[in-house]
Design an enzyme around this catalytic site. Structure first.
Site, PDB file in Angstrom:
ATOM      1  N   ASP A  21      -3.101 -21.631  -4.463  1.00 24.09           N
ATOM      2  CA  ASP A  21      -4.208 -20.701  -4.210  1.00 24.09           C
ATOM      3  C   ASP A  21      -4.979 -20.373  -5.494  1.00 24.09           C
ATOM      4  O   ASP A  21      -4.399 -20.351  -6.577  1.00 24.09           O
ATOM      5  CB  ASP A  21      -3.644 -19.409  -3.590  1.00 24.09           C
ATOM      6  N   ASN A  69      -8.303 -21.791   7.499  1.00 23.71           N
ATOM      7  CA  ASN A  69      -9.333 -22.244   6.548  1.00 23.71           C
ATOM      8  C   ASN A  69     -10.565 -22.867   7.221  1.00 23.71           C
ATOM      9  O   ASN A  69     -11.597 -23.057   6.578  1.00 23.71           O
ATOM     10  CB  ASN A  69      -8.739 -23.210   5.506  1.00 23.71           C
TER      11      ASN A  69
END
Ligand code: IPE
Ligand code: IPE
Ligand code: MG
Length: 236
Positions: A21, A69
């Protein structure tokens, strides 16, 4: 700097899962488009796969694209989903093969383009007999969907509810036949699971760093492993 010698091979986490991330923030900090962060993240991933292999890690699971996402701008989604093709160029495929690395994909792959599906099946087929490290790429992965799909398949297979136990249930997950992660790493300072390996994380150690994924390094990987070892020693 820590060296490989400082690690005792016997106390390695056999399976490390990483939530890669912070690509977007890495790029924004540099005045670059978010896609530049994803590209840099891919290069970091390449290095970390190699280091993990050198360190003797047996299973590495990498969260590359979550089922949530898709909500990102289309252009960013398209870019992220073009990366497996970029990553798995002929040179990398040869390298993975030479290093005896087996590649597999976990997640709901049904939504992907024919081109991406072809890339996925080519690399899985090509590396299926490798028995060194296994790298699982989590693509369109969502832990809740994985569990729901497992329940649906159990029903359609007509399994008697009395027979269902943890072992049987695990056979219906994407990770069937693989050990669960010992250590889950998340970069970028966030401390959430974000729908990652909900079932499989039951007994995992969690390790966080503020470092953004493109800046993740071998030294941090070794630090995570050493912290893991320390926690395990304290427990026994
Ligand atoms: C992780 O980086 C990569 C994916 C989720 C595909 P992000 O894109 O989430 O980066 P941040 O968290 O916005 O910085
Ligand atoms: C999790 O990161 C998914 C990946 C690392 C691929 P996100 O950045 O998408 O998660 P949230 O939105 O911060 O929970
Ligand atoms: Mg993020």
């Amino acid at each position: 700097m820590l060296s490989q010698k400082e690690l005792e091979p016997n106390s390695y986490p056999g399976h490390i899962a990483i939530m890669m991330d912070g690509n977007g923030r890495w790029a924004t900090k540099r005045g670059l488009p978010r896609t530049a962060g994803h590209l840099a993240g891919m290069e970091t991933m390449r290095r970390i796969i190699q280091y993990s292999n050198e360190l003797g890690i047996k299973h590495l699971t990498l969260y590359a694209f979550s089922s949530e996402n898709w909500k990102r701008p289309q252009q960013e989604v398209d870019y992220i989903l073009s990366l497996p093709n970029k990553f798995l160029d002929t040179k990398t495929q040869n390298e993975l093969d030479r290093n005896n690395v087996k590649i597999s994909f976990i997640g709901d792959l049904s939504k992907f383009s024919t081109e991406l599906l072809q890339t996925i099946s080519n690399i899985e087929e090509r590396t299926k007999n490798n028995n060194g490290m296994t790298v699982n790429f989590a693509l369109n992965y969502g832990g809740k969907t994985e569990i729901i799909n497992a329940a649906k398949k159990l029903l359609t297979d007509g399994i008697n509810p009395d027979q269902i136990d943890q072992e049987i249930f695990e056979n219906y997950l994407y990770t069937k036949g693989q050990p669960t992660p010992d250590l889950i790493i998340r970069t970028s300072g966030e401390r959430r699971l974000s729908n990652f390996l909900l079932w499989q994380s039951a007994n995992a150690e969690l390790w966080f760093t503020d470092t953004l994924w493109p800046d993740f390094s071998k030294e941090l990987l070794i630090k995570a492993i050493n912290d893991f070892k320390e926690r395990k020693t304290k427990k026994t």
